[in-house]
Design a protein around this motif. Structure first.
Motif, PDB file in Angstrom:
ATOM      1  N   ARG A 232       0.818  -1.224   0.000  1.00  0.00           N
ATOM      2  CA  ARG A 232       0.000   0.000   0.000  1.00  0.00           C
ATOM      3  C   ARG A 232       0.852   1.274   0.000  1.00  0.00           C
ATOM      4  N   SER A 233       2.138   1.118   0.260  1.00  0.00           N
ATOM      5  CA  SER A 233       3.005   2.290   0.271  1.00  0.00           C
ATOM      6  C   SER A 233       3.238   2.776  -1.159  1.00  0.00           C
ATOM      7  N   ARG A 234       3.825   3.938  -1.279  1.00  0.00           N
ATOM      8  CA  ARG A 234       4.142   4.490  -2.594  1.00  0.00           C
ATOM      9  C   ARG A 234       5.598   4.229  -2.991  1.00  0.00           C
ATOM     10  N   ALA A 235       6.290   3.427  -2.190  1.00  0.00           N
ATOM     11  CA  ALA A 235       7.700   3.148  -2.457  1.00  0.00           C
ATOM     12  C   ALA A 235       7.862   2.255  -3.682  1.00  0.00           C
ATOM     13  N   THR A 236       8.956   2.453  -4.407  1.00  0.00           N
ATOM     14  CA  THR A 236       9.307   1.560  -5.513  1.00  0.00           C
ATOM     15  C   THR A 236      10.402   0.574  -5.110  1.00  0.00           C
ATOM     16  N   ALA A 237      10.962   0.765  -3.898  1.00  0.00           N
ATOM     17  CA  ALA A 237      11.992  -0.140  -3.390  1.00  0.00           C
ATOM     18  C   ALA A 237      11.853  -0.275  -1.882  1.00  0.00           C
ATOM     19  N   VAL A 238      12.227  -1.446  -1.386  1.00  0.00           N
ATOM     20  CA  VAL A 238      12.114  -1.754   0.040  1.00  0.00           C
ATOM     21  C   VAL A 238      13.454  -2.279   0.546  1.00  0.00           C
ATOM     22  N   ILE A 239      13.849  -1.827   1.729  1.00  0.00           N
ATOM     23  CA  ILE A 239      14.997  -2.384   2.444  1.00  0.00           C
ATOM     24  C   ILE A 239      14.469  -3.018   3.727  1.00  0.00           C
ATOM     25  N   THR A 240      14.838  -4.262   3.979  1.00  0.00           N
ATOM     26  CA  THR A 240      14.360  -4.936   5.187  1.00  0.00           C
ATOM     27  C   THR A 240      15.486  -5.073   6.213  1.00  0.00           C
ATOM     28  N   PHE A 241      15.106  -5.195   7.471  1.00  0.00           N
ATOM     29  CA  PHE A 241      16.058  -5.253   8.578  1.00  0.00           C
ATOM     30  C   PHE A 241      17.084  -6.367   8.401  1.00  0.00           C
ATOM     31  N   ASN A 242      16.652  -7.534   7.974  1.00  0.00           N
ATOM     32  CA  ASN A 242      17.589  -8.621   7.705  1.00  0.00           C
ATOM     33  C   ASN A 242      17.020  -9.529   6.619  1.00  0.00           C
ATOM     34  N   ASP A 243      17.787 -10.529   6.245  1.00  0.00           N
ATOM     35  CA  ASP A 243      17.375 -11.409   5.147  1.00  0.00           C
ATOM     36  C   ASP A 243      16.164 -12.256   5.496  1.00  0.00           C
ATOM     37  N   LEU A 244      16.017 -12.646   6.762  1.00  0.00           N
ATOM     38  CA  LEU A 244      14.845 -13.438   7.136  1.00  0.00           C
ATOM     39  C   LEU A 244      13.572 -12.638   6.880  1.00  0.00           C
ATOM     40  N   VAL A 245      13.583 -11.366   7.263  1.00  0.00           N
ATOM     41  CA  VAL A 245      12.435 -10.500   7.002  1.00  0.00           C
ATOM     42  C   VAL A 245      12.274 -10.313   5.493  1.00  0.00           C
ATOM     43  N   GLY A 246      13.387 -10.143   4.798  1.00  0.00           N
ATOM     44  CA  GLY A 246      13.331  -9.958   3.353  1.00  0.00           C
ATOM     45  C   GLY A 246      12.759 -11.161   2.630  1.00  0.00           C
ATOM     46  N   VAL A 247      13.169 -12.358   3.014  1.00  0.00           N
ATOM     47  CA  VAL A 247      12.652 -13.573   2.375  1.00  0.00           C
ATOM     48  C   VAL A 247      11.169 -13.743   2.692  1.00  0.00           C
ATOM     49  N   GLY A 248      10.766 -13.419   3.924  1.00  0.00           N
ATOM     50  CA  GLY A 248       9.347 -13.475   4.265  1.00  0.00           C
ATOM     51  C   GLY A 248       8.523 -12.529   3.412  1.00  0.00           C
ATOM     52  N   LEU A 249       9.045 -11.317   3.210  1.00  0.00           N
ATOM     53  CA  LEU A 249       8.346 -10.346   2.366  1.00  0.00           C
ATOM     54  C   LEU A 249       8.268 -10.837   0.923  1.00  0.00           C
ATOM     55  N   LEU A 250       9.363 -11.370   0.388  1.00  0.00           N
ATOM     56  CA  LEU A 250       9.350 -11.893  -0.976  1.00  0.00           C
ATOM     57  C   LEU A 250       8.319 -13.004  -1.128  1.00  0.00           C
ATOM     58  N   SER A 251       8.185 -13.819  -0.106  1.00  0.00           N
ATOM     59  CA  SER A 251       7.196 -14.903  -0.148  1.00  0.00           C
ATOM     60  C   SER A 251       5.782 -14.346  -0.257  1.00  0.00           C
ATOM     61  N   TRP A 252       5.486 -13.295   0.531  1.00  0.00           N
ATOM     62  CA  TRP A 252       4.148 -12.693   0.456  1.00  0.00           C
ATOM     63  C   TRP A 252       3.923 -12.059  -0.911  1.00  0.00           C
ATOM     64  N   LEU A 253       4.922 -11.371  -1.444  1.00  0.00           N
ATOM     65  CA  LEU A 253       4.786 -10.734  -2.755  1.00  0.00           C
ATOM     66  C   LEU A 253       4.551 -11.782  -3.840  1.00  0.00           C
ATOM     67  N   LEU A 254       5.246 -12.918  -3.756  1.00  0.00           N
ATOM     68  CA  LEU A 254       5.040 -14.000  -4.712  1.00  0.00           C
ATOM     69  C   LEU A 254       3.628 -14.564  -4.607  1.00  0.00           C
ATOM     70  N   ASP A 255       3.167 -14.767  -3.372  1.00  0.00           N
ATOM     71  CA  ASP A 255       1.816 -15.297  -3.165  1.00  0.00           C
ATOM     72  C   ASP A 255       0.745 -14.360  -3.694  1.00  0.00           C
ATOM     73  N   ASN A 256       1.056 -13.067  -3.780  1.00  0.00           N
ATOM     74  CA  ASN A 256       0.068 -12.077  -4.205  1.00  0.00           C
ATOM     75  C   ASN A 256       0.371 -11.505  -5.589  1.00  0.00           C
ATOM     76  N   ASP A 257       1.132 -12.267  -6.367  1.00  0.00           N
ATOM     77  CA  ASP A 257       1.383 -11.957  -7.782  1.00  0.00           C
ATOM     78  C   ASP A 257       1.993 -10.577  -8.008  1.00  0.00           C
ATOM     79  N   VAL A 258       2.876 -10.163  -7.100  1.00  0.00           N
ATOM     80  CA  VAL A 258       3.597  -8.910  -7.279  1.00  0.00           C
ATOM     81  C   VAL A 258       4.926  -9.236  -7.953  1.00  0.00           C
ATOM     82  N   ASP A 259       5.204  -8.604  -9.060  1.00  0.00           N
ATOM     83  CA  ASP A 259       6.405  -8.879  -9.834  1.00  0.00           C
ATOM     84  C   ASP A 259       7.599  -8.143  -9.228  1.00  0.00           C
ATOM     85  N   VAL A 260       8.545  -8.918  -8.723  1.00  0.00           N
ATOM     86  CA  VAL A 260       9.792  -8.370  -8.167  1.00  0.00           C
ATOM     87  C   VAL A 260      10.920  -8.706  -9.143  1.00  0.00           C
TER      88      VAL A 260
END
Length: 337
Positions: A232-260
């Motif tokens: 819902r943010s207007r960002a075009t890029a995201v930085i996550t605290f660590n890789d575990l958080v980053g991989v979790g976010l990528l998983s949600w984006l994949l599940d919701n058909d967001v192209d990364v």
């Protein structure tokens, strides 16, 4: 073998053709002995079945040959690699580790410190979550203390240079054309999260980039749960605290058909092994985690030998660019989920 038949240092020295003092130094990892002599002495000791009498050594030194270590989360591969480096270095010096996990709870960490000090000749606080008052209590204990990834006075300090790391990440993203970046933060008690935030803010201002921040966490499910807010943010890029958080976010984006990275670029810190196998592979900042442990031991040995604390050891990170980051594109719409 009975006590009477126990192999002694003098037996090893006689067989190795050297002095007792040389054998003692070689078995205790002294820098005064050449690697060739150390290898020879240890080989002879192994053949004879020599075992050091730890109780006698501890009595002679007046302290346990154990290093107490606290970590916030043993499931995070970052900490297991730090511990591996520390354990190997300590073992070469005749010490063993006694490890306690705080579960990211500052109060539990303080309880662990107070318990570990009764059985340890030194302490290593790895990414300590202690409050300032709690840290002061820990540093007042009658044993040397080294902090990994937290800067303090009157103690050893070994840390990743998160200021340099954060600049690298933001400069990489702005180089791809990103002008609005979202940071998914870590635990409020994390010193390194504070370092990330402060540097990202300063760098964003200098680069004329809009930086937004949201609370996240330290584990994969925190990144997954942050997915709707990120989208819902207007960002075009995201930085996550660590890789575990980053991989979790990528998983949600994949599940919701967001192209990364076509719709959203994602980057992170630490470059733990799973980062290379995420979908898509995660751009991350590589750091020498085992080296952190080795340097912590080096600082401890200097202090145990009676020297003053050396200055802080800061490790420079390396940016590993993978497929999760790409050129910025205009967000066509703000999705809702």
């Amino acid at each position: 073998m009975s006590v009477a038949e126990r192999v002694r240092l003098i037996d090893v020295a006689r067989e190795a053709g050297t002095s007792v003092s040389t054998v003692s130094r070689a078995l205790n990892g002294s820098d005064l002995i050449s690697p060739e002599v150390v290898a020879h002495v240890r080989a002879v000791a192994g053949e004879l079945g020599y075992r050091a009498d730890r109780r006698a050594q501890e009595f002679k030194l007046g302290r346990p040959l154990t290093v107490g270590v606290t970590v916030p989360d043993l499931t995070n591969p970052f900490f297991s690699e730090v511990l591996k480096g520390l354990a190997a270095a300590a073992r070469a010096g005749g010490y063993r580790l006694l490890i306690g996990e705080s579960g990211e709870d500052p109060a539990e960490e303080l309880r662990l410190v107070e318990e570990l000090v009764d059985h340890s000749g030194a302490l290593v606080l790895c990414s300590s979550r202690l409050t300032r008052a709690g840290l002061e209590k820990a540093l007042a204990l009658p044993v040397p203390v080294v902090c990994i990834n937290r800067t303090v006075k009157n103690a050893g300090v070994v840390a990743i240079d998160y200021r340099a790391a954060s600049r690298l990440l933001l400069e990489h993203l702005t180089g791809l054309g990103h002008r609005r970046v979202l940071y998914v933060g870590g635990p409020a008690t994390s010193w390194s999260d504070g370092e990330r935030r402060r540097t990202l803010r300063r760098t964003a201002r200098s680069l004329d980039v809009t930086l937004d921040e949201i609370e996240g966490g330290w584990a994969g499910h925190h990144g997954y749960d942050a997915g709707p807010t990120v989208l819902r943010s207007r960002a075009t890029a995201v930085i996550t605290f660590n890789d575990l958080v980053g991989v979790g976010l990528l998983s949600w984006l994949l599940d919701n058909d967001v192209d990364v990275p076509a719709e959203l670029s994602v980057a992170s810190y630490d470059d733990i092994p799973i980062a290379a196998y995420a979908r898509p592979p995660l751009t991350s900042l590589r750091n020498e985690r085992a080296k952190l442990g080795e340097l912590a031991w080096r600082q401890l040995t200097a202090r145990l030998a009676g020297d003053d604390w050396p200055g802080p050891d800061l490790l420079a990170p390396e940016l590993v660019v993978r497929a999760s980051t790409g050129p910025a594109r205009r967000r066509a719409r703000i999705r809702t989920t």
